[in-house]
Design a protein around this motif. Structure first.
Motif, PDB file in Angstrom:
ATOM      1  N   ASN A 158       0.830  -1.209   0.000  1.00 51.20           N
ATOM      2  CA  ASN A 158       0.000   0.000   0.000  1.00 51.20           C
ATOM      3  C   ASN A 158       0.858   1.251   0.000  1.00 51.20           C
ATOM      4  O   ASN A 158       0.634   2.178  -0.776  1.00 51.20           O
ATOM      5  CB  ASN A 158      -0.907   0.027   1.233  1.00 51.20           C
ATOM      6  CG  ASN A 158      -2.044  -0.967   1.140  1.00 51.20           C
ATOM      7  OD1 ASN A 158      -2.819  -0.933   0.204  1.00 51.20           O
ATOM      8  ND2 ASN A 158      -2.120  -1.861   2.110  1.00 51.20           N
ATOM      9  N   ARG A 161       2.552   1.925  -3.218  1.00 48.71           N
ATOM     10  CA  ARG A 161       1.678   2.500  -4.236  1.00 48.71           C
ATOM     11  C   ARG A 161       1.414   3.982  -3.960  1.00 48.71           C
ATOM     12  O   ARG A 161       1.508   4.824  -4.862  1.00 48.71           O
ATOM     13  CB  ARG A 161       0.360   1.723  -4.277  1.00 48.71           C
ATOM     14  CG  ARG A 161      -0.580   2.152  -5.385  1.00 48.71           C
ATOM     15  CD  ARG A 161      -1.712   1.174  -5.554  1.00 48.71           C
ATOM     16  NE  ARG A 161      -2.520   0.994  -4.355  1.00 48.71           N
ATOM     17  CZ  ARG A 161      -2.478  -0.060  -3.564  1.00 48.71           C
ATOM     18  NH1 ARG A 161      -1.667  -1.057  -3.823  1.00 48.71           N
ATOM     19  NH2 ARG A 161      -3.237  -0.136  -2.487  1.00 48.71           N
ATOM     20  N   VAL A 162       1.086   4.303  -2.702  1.00 44.76           N
ATOM     21  CA  VAL A 162       0.789   5.694  -2.347  1.00 44.76           C
ATOM     22  C   VAL A 162       2.005   6.579  -2.611  1.00 44.76           C
ATOM     23  O   VAL A 162       1.894   7.661  -3.217  1.00 44.76           O
ATOM     24  CB  VAL A 162       0.372   5.794  -0.865  1.00 44.76           C
ATOM     25  CG1 VAL A 162       0.263   7.246  -0.432  1.00 44.76           C
ATOM     26  CG2 VAL A 162      -0.943   5.056  -0.625  1.00 44.76           C
ATOM     27  N   ARG A 165       2.979   7.164  -6.225  1.00 48.10           N
ATOM     28  CA  ARG A 165       2.081   8.145  -6.850  1.00 48.10           C
ATOM     29  C   ARG A 165       2.366   9.553  -6.360  1.00 48.10           C
ATOM     30  O   ARG A 165       2.418  10.501  -7.159  1.00 48.10           O
ATOM     31  CB  ARG A 165       0.623   7.759  -6.583  1.00 48.10           C
ATOM     32  CG  ARG A 165       0.209   6.541  -7.382  1.00 48.10           C
ATOM     33  CD  ARG A 165      -1.159   6.012  -7.010  1.00 48.10           C
ATOM     34  NE  ARG A 165      -1.497   4.852  -7.857  1.00 48.10           N
ATOM     35  CZ  ARG A 165      -2.553   4.083  -7.675  1.00 48.10           C
ATOM     36  NH1 ARG A 165      -3.399   4.316  -6.688  1.00 48.10           N
ATOM     37  NH2 ARG A 165      -2.773   3.055  -8.487  1.00 48.10           N
ATOM     38  N   MET A 200      -1.465   5.257   6.124  1.00 50.80           N
ATOM     39  CA  MET A 200      -1.029   5.031   4.739  1.00 50.80           C
ATOM     40  C   MET A 200      -1.674   3.757   4.188  1.00 50.80           C
ATOM     41  O   MET A 200      -2.099   3.699   3.034  1.00 50.80           O
ATOM     42  CB  MET A 200       0.490   4.908   4.675  1.00 50.80           C
ATOM     43  CG  MET A 200       1.238   6.205   4.922  1.00 50.80           C
ATOM     44  SD  MET A 200       1.181   7.330   3.512  1.00 50.80           S
ATOM     45  CE  MET A 200       2.549   6.726   2.528  1.00 50.80           C
ATOM     46  N   GLY A 204      -4.238   3.415   1.118  1.00 47.68           N
ATOM     47  CA  GLY A 204      -3.963   2.566  -0.030  1.00 47.68           C
ATOM     48  C   GLY A 204      -5.067   1.546  -0.268  1.00 47.68           C
ATOM     49  O   GLY A 204      -5.361   1.163  -1.394  1.00 47.68           O
ATOM     50  N   SER A 205      -5.677   1.125   0.814  1.00 46.53           N
ATOM     51  CA  SER A 205      -6.704   0.098   0.725  1.00 46.53           C
ATOM     52  C   SER A 205      -8.053   0.660   0.274  1.00 46.53           C
ATOM     53  O   SER A 205      -8.796   0.007  -0.451  1.00 46.53           O
ATOM     54  CB  SER A 205      -6.824  -0.576   2.095  1.00 46.53           C
ATOM     55  OG  SER A 205      -8.088  -1.112   2.271  1.00 46.53           O
ATOM     56  N   CYS A 208      -6.471   5.133  -2.387  1.00 46.58           N
ATOM     57  CA  CYS A 208      -5.398   5.086  -3.390  1.00 46.58           C
ATOM     58  C   CYS A 208      -5.259   3.640  -3.883  1.00 46.58           C
ATOM     59  O   CYS A 208      -4.213   3.010  -3.755  1.00 46.58           O
ATOM     60  CB  CYS A 208      -4.100   5.585  -2.767  1.00 46.58           C
ATOM     61  SG  CYS A 208      -2.809   5.993  -3.973  1.00 46.58           S
ATOM     62  N   THR A 209      -6.327   3.155  -4.468  1.00 49.15           N
ATOM     63  CA  THR A 209      -6.413   1.745  -4.850  1.00 49.15           C
ATOM     64  C   THR A 209      -5.674   1.465  -6.161  1.00 49.15           C
ATOM     65  O   THR A 209      -5.371   2.374  -6.915  1.00 49.15           O
ATOM     66  CB  THR A 209      -7.890   1.356  -5.018  1.00 49.15           C
ATOM     67  OG1 THR A 209      -8.525   2.323  -5.854  1.00 49.15           O
ATOM     68  CG2 THR A 209      -8.591   1.331  -3.681  1.00 49.15           C
ATOM     69  N   PRO A 213      -8.286   4.689  -8.667  1.00 46.98           N
ATOM     70  CA  PRO A 213      -8.119   5.362  -7.380  1.00 46.98           C
ATOM     71  C   PRO A 213      -9.114   6.512  -7.221  1.00 46.98           C
ATOM     72  O   PRO A 213      -9.462   7.173  -8.193  1.00 46.98           O
ATOM     73  CB  PRO A 213      -6.681   5.876  -7.445  1.00 46.98           C
ATOM     74  CG  PRO A 213      -6.311   5.875  -8.886  1.00 46.98           C
ATOM     75  CD  PRO A 213      -7.083   4.769  -9.506  1.00 46.98           C
ATOM     76  N   CYS A 218      -9.221  11.945  -1.777  1.00 44.30           N
ATOM     77  CA  CYS A 218      -7.904  11.754  -1.155  1.00 44.30           C
ATOM     78  C   CYS A 218      -7.390  13.013  -0.451  1.00 44.30           C
ATOM     79  O   CYS A 218      -7.327  14.081  -1.048  1.00 44.30           O
ATOM     80  CB  CYS A 218      -6.887  11.330  -2.212  1.00 44.30           C
ATOM     81  SG  CYS A 218      -5.275  10.972  -1.498  1.00 44.30           S
TER      82      CYS A 218
END
Length: 363
Positions: A158, A161-162, A165, A200, A204-205, A208-209, A213, A218
């Motif tokens: 997660n 990924r966050v 980005r 975080m 992400g879950s 910020c998928t 997303p 966000c």
DNA sequence: CACACGTGGAG
DNA sequence: TCTCCAAGTGT
């Protein structure tokens, strides 16, 4: 409270709240309630045993899948001493269905180290935690931050990924992990590192998928480079995945006339090691399923339809041969007769549970 | 670094 | 139906 100001990105840009402050503010309002989590702002301290147990269960596993297992384990074994002294087969059976069974073997080993060699207390440093079986870089950092309030840089998928980005890190994984870790270090606060990590992961879950997303929801949108580019979903860049080969195997369904089935305990080194299983051949590439002697001689009847199961790195086609024997039959090797009426308690991994289902369904 | 290691839910 | 992949670790 005073918000930190991040350096202006462009000349004349409006000063903005730091990533950590924006995220923690969002977390204070929206944190999920989870069985192992202390709500933000509570005076309570998280129990390291529960934090550790949840983190092990959550490795590569969804929250929804973990919750019932976590409840079962903490009810049955409320502390690390109870787990350390539990019957090993019982623990493995309780883990059945959750997958990645090396975690369960390491769980027991770790509980014994903590209970027998560390006076029942988990190490409170990343270094100490990292030395425990089943505890790697991520889990050590997570426990240090969440259970002990340490500042630790917690990087899971997660966070990866966050952060990829937020900073539009375009280097493909796994090469890009270095830059992602450095960036995570830069935005991790000294205080509330545990809440920050969990925030975080929640982000992400839920927001910020991986796919589509929810950037409009966000709290970090104003500071997100990928959103500024209008293509958050392309980060992190991942390598193409490999194709799954198919393996085949044979199961010996040995049934006693009084509705018992023969079950074995699998060796620790094998796949599904330490778990209960049905007897059968090794699983290998097409045609190679040799070396499997049936547990008893006699007339084995081949079933028409097999059972398919997909593992992480291969697809398995299982054929089944069945034989019914009398009550006096005692097969070779280690194993036991298990009553079909209570087969759900045998602790069979899902692949074998599928075979049981096939063999006991009506028709 | 690359690969083995489970499962079920989401889109 | 099918593809993706989740709060990773050990070797």
């Amino acid at each position: 409270m005073l918000a930190k100001r991040s350096p202006a990105g462009a000349p004349g840009a409006a000063p903005s709240e730091s990533v950590a402050d924006a995220l923690l503010r969002h977390y204070d309002a929206h944190a999920r309630r989870l069985p192992w989590r202390i709500p933000p702002g509570a005076s309570e301290r998280a129990d390291p045993y529960r934090v550790w147990l949840s983190e092990i269960m959550l490795q590569q596993t969804t929250v929804a899948a973990v919750i019932p297992y976590f409840e079962k384990f903490t009810t049955r074994w409320p502390d690390v001493a109870a787990l350390a002294h539990a019957d090993e087969a019982e623990v493995m059976a309780a883990w059945a269905g959750l997958g990645y069974y090396a975690r369960a073997r390491n769980l027991i080993a770790c509980a014994r180290v903590v209970a027998d060699e560390l006076g029942g207390r988990f190490p409170d440093s990343e270094e100490g935690l990292l030395a425990l079986p089943g505890v790697g870089a991520y889990t050590a950092a997570a426990i240090a931050a969440i259970a002990f309030g340490r500042r630790a840089v917690v990087v899971d998928a997660n966070v990866e990924r966050v952060v990829a980005r937020l900073f539009a890190i375009a280097t493909p994984l796994p090469q890009g992990r270095g830059a992602i870790r450095e960036a995570t270090d830069r935005i991790t606060p000294d205080a509330r590192a545990g809440d920050f990590a969990q925030a975080m992961m929640d982000l992400g879950s839920a927001v910020c998928t991986v796919k589509t997303p929810q950037c409009l929801l966000c709290p970090l949108r104003p500071q997100c480079a990928a959103h500024a580019e209008g293509r958050a979903e392309v980060y992190p860049v991942k390598p193409p995945k490999k194709e799954k080969p198919t393996r085949e195997g044979l199961i010996w369904w040995l049934e006693r006339e009084d509705s018992h089935v023969w079950i074995e305990r699998r060796g620790d080194k094998r796949m599904l090691g330490g778990m209960a299983g049905l007897p059968g051949t090794a699983w290998d590439a097409r045609g190679g399923a040799q070396g499997g002697e049936p547990p008893v001689p006699g007339d084995w009847i081949a079933l028409n339809a097999g059972v398919e199961h997909v593992f992480t790195h291969f697809r398995l086609l299982l054929s089944v041969r069945r034989q019914v024997v009398g009550a006096a039959c005692l097969p070779d090797g280690e194993g036991q007769w298990w009553p079909l009426a209570r087969i759900g308690e045998a602790g069979l991994p899902t692949v074998f549970a599928k075979v049981v289902h096939r063999m006991t369904e009506k028709g």
